[in-house]
Motif scaffolding. Structure first.
Motif, PDB file in Angstrom:
ATOM      1  N   PRO A 133       0.832  -1.191   0.000  1.00 49.51           N
ATOM      2  CA  PRO A 133       0.000   0.000   0.000  1.00 49.51           C
ATOM      3  C   PRO A 133       0.874   1.251   0.000  1.00 49.51           C
ATOM      4  O   PRO A 133       1.898   1.299   0.678  1.00 49.51           O
ATOM      5  N   ARG A 134       0.463   2.276  -0.739  1.00 50.01           N
ATOM      6  CA  ARG A 134       1.210   3.529  -0.775  1.00 50.01           C
ATOM      7  C   ARG A 134       0.705   4.413   0.361  1.00 50.01           C
ATOM      8  O   ARG A 134      -0.213   5.205   0.200  1.00 50.01           O
ATOM      9  N   LEU A 135       1.334   4.272   1.528  1.00 49.90           N
ATOM     10  CA  LEU A 135       0.900   4.998   2.712  1.00 49.90           C
ATOM     11  C   LEU A 135       1.544   6.384   2.751  1.00 49.90           C
ATOM     12  O   LEU A 135       2.703   6.557   2.409  1.00 49.90           O
ATOM     13  N   HIS A 136       0.792   7.370   3.209  1.00 51.32           N
ATOM     14  CA  HIS A 136       1.321   8.708   3.381  1.00 51.32           C
ATOM     15  C   HIS A 136       2.104   8.772   4.688  1.00 51.32           C
ATOM     16  O   HIS A 136       1.593   8.423   5.738  1.00 51.32           O
ATOM     17  N   ARG A 137       3.364   9.228   4.624  1.00 53.26           N
ATOM     18  CA  ARG A 137       4.153   9.382   5.844  1.00 53.26           C
ATOM     19  C   ARG A 137       3.898  10.741   6.485  1.00 53.26           C
ATOM     20  O   ARG A 137       4.193  10.940   7.644  1.00 53.26           O
ATOM     21  N   ASP A 138       3.387  11.693   5.744  1.00 56.78           N
ATOM     22  CA  ASP A 138       3.144  13.042   6.234  1.00 56.78           C
ATOM     23  C   ASP A 138       1.793  13.082   6.937  1.00 56.78           C
ATOM     24  O   ASP A 138       0.751  12.859   6.326  1.00 56.78           O
ATOM     25  N   LEU A 139       1.807  13.387   8.227  1.00 57.11           N
ATOM     26  CA  LEU A 139       0.562  13.432   8.998  1.00 57.11           C
ATOM     27  C   LEU A 139      -0.027  14.839   9.063  1.00 57.11           C
ATOM     28  O   LEU A 139      -0.968  15.083   9.815  1.00 57.11           O
ATOM     29  N   ALA A 140       0.521  15.770   8.265  1.00 59.55           N
ATOM     30  CA  ALA A 140       0.059  17.154   8.294  1.00 59.55           C
ATOM     31  C   ALA A 140      -1.444  17.315   8.062  1.00 59.55           C
ATOM     32  O   ALA A 140      -2.059  18.209   8.650  1.00 59.55           O
ATOM     33  N   PRO A 141      -2.073  16.464   7.222  1.00 60.37           N
ATOM     34  CA  PRO A 141      -3.520  16.642   7.013  1.00 60.37           C
ATOM     35  C   PRO A 141      -4.358  16.383   8.260  1.00 60.37           C
ATOM     36  O   PRO A 141      -5.526  16.781   8.315  1.00 60.37           O
ATOM     37  N   LEU A 142      -3.791  15.732   9.265  1.00 64.93           N
ATOM     38  CA  LEU A 142      -4.565  15.362  10.449  1.00 64.93           C
ATOM     39  C   LEU A 142      -4.609  16.489  11.478  1.00 64.93           C
ATOM     40  O   LEU A 142      -3.649  17.244  11.637  1.00 64.93           O
ATOM     41  N   THR A 143      -5.718  16.579  12.161  1.00 62.98           N
ATOM     42  CA  THR A 143      -5.824  17.498  13.286  1.00 62.98           C
ATOM     43  C   THR A 143      -5.082  16.895  14.475  1.00 62.98           C
ATOM     44  O   THR A 143      -4.783  15.689  14.485  1.00 62.98           O
ATOM     45  N   PRO A 144      -4.762  17.698  15.503  1.00 63.51           N
ATOM     46  CA  PRO A 144      -4.092  17.134  16.691  1.00 63.51           C
ATOM     47  C   PRO A 144      -4.876  15.972  17.302  1.00 63.51           C
ATOM     48  O   PRO A 144      -4.279  14.979  17.736  1.00 63.51           O
ATOM     49  N   ARG A 145      -6.193  16.064  17.329  1.00 63.80           N
ATOM     50  CA  ARG A 145      -7.003  14.986  17.876  1.00 63.80           C
ATOM     51  C   ARG A 145      -6.892  13.726  17.024  1.00 63.80           C
ATOM     52  O   ARG A 145      -6.803  12.608  17.535  1.00 63.80           O
ATOM     53  N   GLU A 146      -6.869  13.895  15.705  1.00 61.70           N
ATOM     54  CA  GLU A 146      -6.759  12.742  14.819  1.00 61.70           C
ATOM     55  C   GLU A 146      -5.391  12.068  14.947  1.00 61.70           C
ATOM     56  O   GLU A 146      -5.293  10.846  14.871  1.00 61.70           O
ATOM     57  N   VAL A 147      -4.349  12.861  15.167  1.00 60.39           N
ATOM     58  CA  VAL A 147      -3.025  12.285  15.410  1.00 60.39           C
ATOM     59  C   VAL A 147      -3.054  11.460  16.686  1.00 60.39           C
ATOM     60  O   VAL A 147      -2.492  10.360  16.756  1.00 60.39           O
ATOM     61  N   GLU A 148      -3.721  11.977  17.703  1.00 56.24           N
ATOM     62  CA  GLU A 148      -3.853  11.247  18.970  1.00 56.24           C
ATOM     63  C   GLU A 148      -4.602   9.935  18.768  1.00 56.24           C
ATOM     64  O   GLU A 148      -4.205   8.886  19.290  1.00 56.24           O
ATOM     65  N   VAL A 149      -5.681   9.990  17.982  1.00 53.94           N
ATOM     66  CA  VAL A 149      -6.459   8.777  17.704  1.00 53.94           C
ATOM     67  C   VAL A 149      -5.617   7.773  16.931  1.00 53.94           C
ATOM     68  O   VAL A 149      -5.641   6.572  17.238  1.00 53.94           O
ATOM     69  N   LEU A 150      -4.847   8.235  15.957  1.00 58.06           N
ATOM     70  CA  LEU A 150      -4.002   7.337  15.178  1.00 58.06           C
ATOM     71  C   LEU A 150      -2.985   6.635  16.076  1.00 58.06           C
ATOM     72  O   LEU A 150      -2.733   5.438  15.937  1.00 58.06           O
ATOM     73  N   GLY A 151      -2.407   7.366  17.015  1.00 59.97           N
ATOM     74  CA  GLY A 151      -1.456   6.768  17.931  1.00 59.97           C
ATOM     75  C   GLY A 151      -2.088   5.680  18.771  1.00 59.97           C
ATOM     76  O   GLY A 151      -1.488   4.618  19.012  1.00 59.97           O
ATOM     77  N   LEU A 152      -3.315   5.900  19.206  1.00 65.91           N
ATOM     78  CA  LEU A 152      -4.020   4.898  20.004  1.00 65.91           C
ATOM     79  C   LEU A 152      -4.432   3.705  19.140  1.00 65.91           C
ATOM     80  O   LEU A 152      -4.435   2.563  19.607  1.00 65.91           O
ATOM     81  N   LEU A 153      -4.779   3.963  17.887  1.00 66.15           N
ATOM     82  CA  LEU A 153      -5.058   2.858  16.963  1.00 66.15           C
ATOM     83  C   LEU A 153      -3.827   1.970  16.836  1.00 66.15           C
ATOM     84  O   LEU A 153      -3.920   0.739  16.800  1.00 66.15           O
ATOM     85  N   GLY A 154      -2.662   2.604  16.770  1.00 67.90           N
ATOM     86  CA  GLY A 154      -1.424   1.867  16.651  1.00 67.90           C
ATOM     87  C   GLY A 154      -1.136   0.993  17.853  1.00 67.90           C
ATOM     88  O   GLY A 154      -0.439  -0.021  17.746  1.00 67.90           O
ATOM     89  N   ARG A 155      -1.668   1.363  19.005  1.00 67.78           N
ATOM     90  CA  ARG A 155      -1.507   0.553  20.213  1.00 67.78           C
ATOM     91  C   ARG A 155      -2.514  -0.586  20.265  1.00 67.78           C
ATOM     92  O   ARG A 155      -2.470  -1.407  21.167  1.00 67.78           O
ATOM     93  N   GLY A 156      -3.411  -0.622  19.285  1.00 67.60           N
ATOM     94  CA  GLY A 156      -4.361  -1.732  19.202  1.00 67.60           C
ATOM     95  C   GLY A 156      -5.685  -1.495  19.885  1.00 67.60           C
ATOM     96  O   GLY A 156      -6.457  -2.433  20.082  1.00 67.60           O
ATOM     97  N   LEU A 157      -5.996  -0.251  20.265  1.00 64.34           N
ATOM     98  CA  LEU A 157      -7.254   0.024  20.950  1.00 64.34           C
ATOM     99  C   LEU A 157      -8.440  -0.094  19.999  1.00 64.34           C
ATOM    100  O   LEU A 157      -8.378   0.340  18.852  1.00 64.34           O
ATOM    101  N   SER A 158      -9.519  -0.675  20.494  1.00 64.29           N
ATOM    102  CA  SER A 158     -10.764  -0.749  19.738  1.00 64.29           C
ATOM    103  C   SER A 158     -11.479   0.593  19.825  1.00 64.29           C
ATOM    104  O   SER A 158     -11.082   1.481  20.600  1.00 64.29           O
ATOM    105  N   ASN A 159     -12.547   0.757  19.042  1.00 62.88           N
ATOM    106  CA  ASN A 159     -13.313   2.002  19.114  1.00 62.88           C
ATOM    107  C   ASN A 159     -13.880   2.229  20.510  1.00 62.88           C
ATOM    108  O   ASN A 159     -13.906   3.354  21.005  1.00 62.88           O
TER     109      ASN A 159
END
Length: 209
Positions: A133-159
């Motif tokens: 997959p061609r993943l974007h490495r630049d997280l600039a499009p994300l809001t601070p909250r979305e960056v926080e959510v992405l980090g928690l997704l990476g830790r394996g948290l469910s919704n």
């Protein structure tokens, strides 16, 4: 392993990868269970062909081998789940239901190794192939909250766990997750997990499980 569980109908079975592709294209299942090692065509190639012709299908890869290169190859093939064959029937049924909702699943031991691999900046060559997959490495499009959510997704948290952690409603969490996927062109949570490791949002020891 033949899956029998309430609410899950087995629409077809296949003895090799080629048959699996043909059956998936014909029956359009919501979820396909594929063995990594199959005759005629292996599960990774079968997954690529199934997702190319039946993009709404979700794929769970099953294997007896907990090996790094299978994990990365499965993710690059578009798999939404990866489990070892010693998983219980109940766990497998739960995994089918999970990926059917658009979620992604990795066995805890595999998730930990995925964290360690990407946190060291040394992804396996299988993750860098032409079909990756061609993943974007630049997280600039994300809001601070979305960056926080992405980090928690990476830790394996469910919704549900995200909602508790962030003191938000689950519907708000789902909205954040959907926007992250759209902005970064991610297929599902499996790709989000990999991206969280690649960008350093998650470090070894951060993953749940």
């Amino acid at each position: 392993m033949i899956l029998t569980a309430r609410g899950i109908d087995v629409v077809a079975e296949a003895s090799d990868g080629a048959e699996a592709v043909a059956a998936a294209v014909l029956h359009r299942p919501d979820v396909a269970l594929l063995d990594i090692r199959m005759p005629t065509m292996d599960g990774l190639e079968a997954a690529r062909r199934i997702l190319a012709q039946a993009p709404d299908c979700r794929v769970i890869m099953l294997t007896t081998f907990d090996l790094d290169h299978y994990v990365y190859a499965a993710l690059s093939a578009g798999a939404s789940g990866f489990l070892l064959k010693d998983v219980t029937s109940a766990h497998l049924a739960a995994a089918v239901r999970l990926v059917d909702t658009g979620d992604a699943l990795l066995a805890p031991s595999i998730t930990r190794r995925l964290v360690e691999r990407f946190a060291t900046g040394a992804p396996h060559p299988a993750a860098r192939g032409a079909d990756s997959p061609r993943l974007h490495r630049d997280l600039a499009p994300l809001t601070p909250r979305e960056v926080e959510v992405l980090g928690l997704l990476g830790r394996g948290l469910s919704n549900t766990e995200l909602a508790v952690e962030l003191t938000l409603s689950e519907s708000t969490v789902k909205t954040h997750v959907a926007r992250i996927f759209a902005k970064l062109n991610l297929r599902d949570r499996a790709q989000a997990v990999v991206l969280a490791y690649e960008t350093g949002l998650v470090a070894p020891g951060d993953a749940n499980g």
